[in-house]
Design a protein around this motif. Structure first.
Motif, PDB file in Angstrom:
ATOM      1  N   LEU A 386       0.925  -1.315   0.008  1.00  0.00           N
ATOM      2  CA  LEU A 386       0.086  -0.094  -0.135  1.00  0.00           C
ATOM      3  C   LEU A 386       0.684   1.194  -0.092  1.00  0.00           C
ATOM      4  CD1 LEU A 386      -2.957  -1.055   2.344  1.00  0.00           C
ATOM      5  CD2 LEU A 386      -3.197  -0.433   0.188  1.00  0.00           C
ATOM      6  N   ASP A 387       1.724   1.284   0.735  1.00  0.00           N
ATOM      7  CA  ASP A 387       2.747   2.409   1.005  1.00  0.00           C
ATOM      8  C   ASP A 387       3.525   2.566  -0.338  1.00  0.00           C
ATOM      9  OD1 ASP A 387       2.162   2.725   3.599  1.00  0.00           O
ATOM     10  OD2 ASP A 387       3.966   1.982   4.166  1.00  0.00           O
ATOM     11  N   ALA A 388       3.559   1.535  -1.245  1.00  0.00           N
ATOM     12  CA  ALA A 388       4.268   1.776  -2.480  1.00  0.00           C
ATOM     13  C   ALA A 388       3.085   2.028  -3.819  1.00  0.00           C
ATOM     14  CB  ALA A 388       5.056   0.468  -2.946  1.00  0.00           C
ATOM     15  N   GLY A 389       2.122   1.904  -3.114  1.00  0.00           N
ATOM     16  CA  GLY A 389       1.009   2.233  -4.437  1.00  0.00           C
ATOM     17  C   GLY A 389       0.608   0.906  -4.874  1.00  0.00           C
ATOM     18  N   PHE A 390       0.534  -0.315  -4.275  1.00  0.00           N
ATOM     19  CA  PHE A 390      -0.349  -1.367  -4.910  1.00  0.00           C
ATOM     20  C   PHE A 390      -1.068  -2.145  -3.772  1.00  0.00           C
ATOM     21  CE2 PHE A 390       3.796  -0.891  -6.663  1.00  0.00           C
ATOM     22  CZ  PHE A 390       3.610  -0.870  -8.126  1.00  0.00           C
ATOM     23  N   ILE A 391      -2.231  -2.419  -4.389  1.00  0.00           N
ATOM     24  CA  ILE A 391      -3.252  -3.384  -3.384  1.00  0.00           C
ATOM     25  C   ILE A 391      -3.180  -4.642  -3.759  1.00  0.00           C
ATOM     26  CG2 ILE A 391      -5.760  -3.541  -2.818  1.00  0.00           C
ATOM     27  CD1 ILE A 391      -5.999  -0.853  -3.725  1.00  0.00           C
ATOM     28  N   VAL A 392      -2.850  -5.564  -2.404  1.00  0.00           N
ATOM     29  CA  VAL A 392      -2.878  -6.967  -2.621  1.00  0.00           C
ATOM     30  C   VAL A 392      -3.271  -7.415  -1.445  1.00  0.00           C
ATOM     31  CG1 VAL A 392      -0.664  -6.905  -3.893  1.00  0.00           C
ATOM     32  CG2 VAL A 392      -0.489  -7.108  -1.500  1.00  0.00           C
ATOM     33  N   ASN A 393      -3.705  -8.764  -1.366  1.00  0.00           N
ATOM     34  CA  ASN A 393      -4.217  -9.466  -0.110  1.00  0.00           C
ATOM     35  C   ASN A 393      -3.299 -10.410   0.537  1.00  0.00           C
ATOM     36  OD1 ASN A 393      -6.267 -12.037   0.098  1.00  0.00           O
ATOM     37  ND2 ASN A 393      -6.644 -10.269   1.639  1.00  0.00           N
ATOM     38  N   SER A 394      -3.436 -10.773   1.746  1.00  0.00           N
ATOM     39  CA  SER A 394      -2.805 -11.876   2.508  1.00  0.00           C
ATOM     40  C   SER A 394      -3.843 -12.958   2.993  1.00  0.00           C
ATOM     41  CB  SER A 394      -1.794 -11.432   3.414  1.00  0.00           C
ATOM     42  OG  SER A 394      -2.330 -10.622   4.344  1.00  0.00           O
ATOM     43  N   PRO A 395      -4.125 -13.995   2.329  1.00  0.00           N
ATOM     44  CA  PRO A 395      -5.165 -14.801   3.104  1.00  0.00           C
ATOM     45  C   PRO A 395      -4.214 -15.891   4.043  1.00  0.00           C
ATOM     46  CG  PRO A 395      -4.401 -15.606   0.634  1.00  0.00           C
ATOM     47  CD  PRO A 395      -3.668 -14.422   0.994  1.00  0.00           C
ATOM     48  N   GLY A 396      -3.027 -15.827   4.268  1.00  0.00           N
ATOM     49  CA  GLY A 396      -2.211 -16.463   5.053  1.00  0.00           C
ATOM     50  C   GLY A 396      -0.906 -15.548   5.312  1.00  0.00           C
ATOM     51  N   PRO A 397      -0.147 -15.973   6.558  1.00  0.00           N
ATOM     52  CA  PRO A 397       0.907 -15.728   7.045  1.00  0.00           C
ATOM     53  C   PRO A 397       2.081 -15.712   5.866  1.00  0.00           C
ATOM     54  CG  PRO A 397       0.730 -17.725   8.156  1.00  0.00           C
ATOM     55  CD  PRO A 397      -0.512 -17.618   7.497  1.00  0.00           C
ATOM     56  N   ARG A 398       2.233 -16.611   5.171  1.00  0.00           N
ATOM     57  CA  ARG A 398       3.206 -16.487   3.951  1.00  0.00           C
ATOM     58  C   ARG A 398       2.629 -16.521   2.561  1.00  0.00           C
ATOM     59  NH1 ARG A 398       8.204 -19.153   5.133  1.00  0.00           N
ATOM     60  NH2 ARG A 398       8.448 -19.961   7.286  1.00  0.00           N
ATOM     61  N   THR A 399       1.123 -16.159   2.452  1.00  0.00           N
ATOM     62  CA  THR A 399       0.739 -16.077   1.147  1.00  0.00           C
ATOM     63  C   THR A 399       0.182 -14.767   0.856  1.00  0.00           C
ATOM     64  OG1 THR A 399       0.374 -18.479   1.349  1.00  0.00           O
ATOM     65  CG2 THR A 399      -0.990 -17.421  -0.186  1.00  0.00           C
ATOM     66  N   ILE A 400       0.302 -14.418  -0.259  1.00  0.00           N
ATOM     67  CA  ILE A 400      -0.179 -13.245  -1.046  1.00  0.00           C
ATOM     68  C   ILE A 400      -1.046 -13.757  -2.262  1.00  0.00           C
ATOM     69  CG2 ILE A 400       0.317 -11.097  -2.346  1.00  0.00           C
ATOM     70  CD1 ILE A 400       1.288 -10.903   0.513  1.00  0.00           C
ATOM     71  N   ARG A 401      -2.368 -13.084  -2.068  1.00  0.00           N
ATOM     72  CA  ARG A 401      -3.227 -13.314  -3.361  1.00  0.00           C
ATOM     73  C   ARG A 401      -3.459 -12.204  -4.305  1.00  0.00           C
ATOM     74  NH1 ARG A 401      -9.624 -14.756  -1.847  1.00  0.00           N
ATOM     75  NH2 ARG A 401      -9.074 -13.324  -0.418  1.00  0.00           N
ATOM     76  N   LEU A 402      -3.536 -12.365  -5.462  1.00  0.00           N
ATOM     77  CA  LEU A 402      -3.722 -11.286  -6.417  1.00  0.00           C
ATOM     78  C   LEU A 402      -5.037 -11.822  -7.161  1.00  0.00           C
ATOM     79  CD1 LEU A 402      -0.082 -11.052  -7.795  1.00  0.00           C
ATOM     80  CD2 LEU A 402      -1.240  -9.855  -5.993  1.00  0.00           C
ATOM     81  N   ALA A 403      -6.025 -10.795  -7.381  1.00  0.00           N
ATOM     82  CA  ALA A 403      -7.065 -11.151  -8.155  1.00  0.00           C
ATOM     83  C   ALA A 403      -7.621  -9.943  -8.879  1.00  0.00           C
ATOM     84  CB  ALA A 403      -8.231 -11.564  -7.394  1.00  0.00           C
ATOM     85  N   PRO A 404      -6.515  -9.317  -9.730  1.00  0.00           N
ATOM     86  CA  PRO A 404      -7.023  -7.991 -10.296  1.00  0.00           C
ATOM     87  C   PRO A 404      -8.001  -7.828 -11.351  1.00  0.00           C
ATOM     88  CG  PRO A 404      -4.973  -9.036 -11.323  1.00  0.00           C
ATOM     89  CD  PRO A 404      -5.430  -9.954 -10.289  1.00  0.00           C
ATOM     90  N   PRO A 405      -8.380  -6.733 -11.849  1.00  0.00           N
ATOM     91  CA  PRO A 405      -9.193  -6.748 -12.953  1.00  0.00           C
ATOM     92  C   PRO A 405      -8.633  -7.515 -13.815  1.00  0.00           C
ATOM     93  CG  PRO A 405      -9.034  -4.480 -11.822  1.00  0.00           C
ATOM     94  CD  PRO A 405      -8.026  -5.402 -11.069  1.00  0.00           C
ATOM     95  N   LEU A 406      -9.832  -7.907 -14.930  1.00  0.00           N
ATOM     96  CA  LEU A 406      -9.285  -8.840 -16.077  1.00  0.00           C
ATOM     97  C   LEU A 406      -8.679  -8.024 -17.089  1.00  0.00           C
ATOM     98  CD1 LEU A 406     -12.230 -11.155 -16.099  1.00  0.00           C
ATOM     99  CD2 LEU A 406     -10.311 -11.292 -14.629  1.00  0.00           C
ATOM    100  N   VAL A 407      -8.762  -6.608 -16.844  1.00  0.00           N
ATOM    101  CA  VAL A 407      -8.373  -5.757 -18.103  1.00  0.00           C
ATOM    102  C   VAL A 407      -6.834  -5.098 -17.613  1.00  0.00           C
ATOM    103  CG1 VAL A 407     -10.551  -5.283 -18.770  1.00  0.00           C
ATOM    104  CG2 VAL A 407      -9.505  -3.922 -16.926  1.00  0.00           C
ATOM    105  N   LEU A 408      -6.250  -5.907 -16.645  1.00  0.00           N
ATOM    106  CA  LEU A 408      -5.029  -5.525 -16.137  1.00  0.00           C
ATOM    107  C   LEU A 408      -4.020  -5.543 -17.419  1.00  0.00           C
ATOM    108  CD1 LEU A 408      -3.093  -4.839 -13.679  1.00  0.00           C
ATOM    109  CD2 LEU A 408      -2.555  -7.356 -13.685  1.00  0.00           C
ATOM    110  N   THR A 409      -3.133  -4.695 -17.747  1.00  0.00           N
ATOM    111  CA  THR A 409      -2.206  -4.709 -18.898  1.00  0.00           C
ATOM    112  C   THR A 409      -0.649  -5.304 -18.412  1.00  0.00           C
ATOM    113  OG1 THR A 409      -1.388  -2.594 -18.402  1.00  0.00           O
ATOM    114  CG2 THR A 409      -3.183  -2.772 -19.968  1.00  0.00           C
TER     115      THR A 409
END
Length: 431
Positions: A386-409
């Motif tokens: 977030l501080d760097a300007g990116f929204i991501v998610n952590s479903p677990g202590p070691r895991t990051i989840r990405l589910a961006p818009p399908l139009v991501l370039t």
């Protein structure tokens, strides 16, 4: 008393009024000020929001303090076409100005057309039907009721099929029936006793699945990729084994594609190449392109007749605006070749992630991606991101989840990949 303004004059007045002023008449508030007001007015079930977002365009959003973010979560796989998609926005506005809500004592052309479109996209066999709800958990609730009707006696009482099977790690929603199917103890424990008969079996274990299915089983619920468990795909062959075992025992096979459906994996359904026909599928999230809508699709005449008139319902489900939003979303995905983009950008993103130092495993399909880290720093990665300007998610202590818009370039993806090493270092330093 003054009459409420209607018509073009009222519309033009609203168009000239900033949304913030409409909300509180106080003008601009900072993010910190909004969060203070949040804490005194909203239930704390979500904890403290990470930011106050005020505007979006495509894959970008801006917060109340003017900071820009690349949205790599898409409202948890909801904003299929990004934010403020012009075609979807125009269709919603036009429909709302024409006919907004009628209840299910009536129907509308958009409701019928969307049902037909979904049955066509999923290659549903003759006799298949659709029930519209307002969310994924409501679609699962309808499916739970469908399962309860499997094997019920003619007088409507429950028959011998009282067991429903779900998997360890499953997430199917937060309402009581959906929560009974959800495996996470922290979600379940505060609300027990939950609706009975649900048994959770080991994830991906075909032998355990086959051993659990007998004539007492009403249905098996499966997510093709478990999103909340860290983007964990079912192993190859598991769905076929489930279809064979449920067919033999007379149980329903119900696929939860709330998160994986509507192009998320580069296909309309994550399971469309599995070589099976399920008895039912649940959809939501990306279906409305950001507008709330869910759906239960029942495949074949026998399954579609399990729920009779009066046995389920919803006031808002399938309303003209929601179904118009979904039709617009599906049209845009088709006409703008979005599924091709998902495949190309998804491959590029997964390949790039696998090359980042500190990333130990990359999973997923299309633009539903989970990646594991070599330390338990995932929550700190969310903050540093977030501080760097990116929204991501952590479903677990070691895991990051990405589910961006399908139009991501690819260019937008490249900015994240370039920034990720520094984000990981910042997260580790913060521990």
């Amino acid at each position: 008393m003054n009459a409420v303004k209607t018509g073009s004059h009222a519309a033009s007045t609203l168009e000239k009024t900033p949304v913030g002023d409409l909300v509180d008449g106080k003008g601009h508030s900072s993010g910190a000020e909004w969060l203070t007001r949040y804490s005194t007015s909203l239930m704390g079930v979500f904890g403290t929001p990470q930011r106050v977002l005020v505007r979006g365009a495509g894959c970008l959003v801006w917060d109340a303090d003017g900071k820009e973010y690349l949205d790599l979560l898409g409202g948890i796989a909801v904003n299929a076409l990004g934010h403020a998609h012009p075609f979807v926005t125009s269709v919603i506005s036009s429909q709302l100005a024409t006919l907004g809500h009628v209840s299910n004592f009536f129907t509308s052309p958009t409701q019928i057309a969307l049902a037909e479109k979904l049955l066509a996209l999923t290659h549903a066999p003759p006799g298949s039907k659709v029930f519209f709800a307002n969310s994924g958990t409501e679609a699962v609730e309808a499916a739970f009721k469908l399962a309860r009707r499997n094997g019920a006696s003619p007088d409507g009482t429950t028959g011998k099929r009282t067991k429903i099977i779900a998997l360890e790690g499953a997430f199917h929603g937060r309402t009581m029936g959906a929560l009974a199917l959800t495996a996470k103890e922290a979600y379940r424990a505060p609300f027990e006793p939950l609706p009975g008969g649900v048994v959770h079996i080991p994830f991906g274990d075909v032998a355990a699945l086959e051993a659990a299915i007998d004539e007492t089983v009403a249905a098996v619920f499966l997510e093709p990729i478990q999103g909340e468990a860290g983007v964990r795909p079912l192993p190859p062959g598991y769905l076929k084994a489930a279809r064979e075992a449920t067919t033999k025992a007379g149980a329903l096979l119900i696929l939860d594609e709330v998160q994986t459906g509507i192009g998320r994996t580069g296909k309309w359904l994550a399971t469309e190449d599995a070589g099976i026909v399920p008895d039912a599928i649940t959809l939501a999230k990306g279906l409305g392109g950001g507008f709330p809508i869910g759906a239960l699709l029942t495949f074949g005449e026998q399954t579609s007749s399990l729920l009779a008139a009066g046995q389920h319902g919803t006031t808002f489900g399938g309303n003209p605006v929601a179904t118009a939003a979904a039709l617009a979303t599906l049209h845009a995905i088709e006409s703008q070749r979005v599924l091709e983009n998902v495949a190309v950008v998804g491959d590029y993103l997964r390949t790039g992630l696998a090359a980042v130092d500190g990333v130990t495993e990359v999973r997923g399909e299309g633009l539903l991606i989970g990646f594991d880290l070599d330390a338990e720093v995932a929550p700190a990665v969310v903050t540093a991101g977030l501080d760097a300007g990116f929204i991501v998610n952590s479903p677990g202590p070691r895991t990051i989840r990405l589910a961006p818009p399908l139009v991501l370039t690819k260019d937008q993806t490249g900015t994240f990949l370039a920034a990720l090493p520094a984000i990981l270092r910042t997260a580790k330093d913060a521990q």
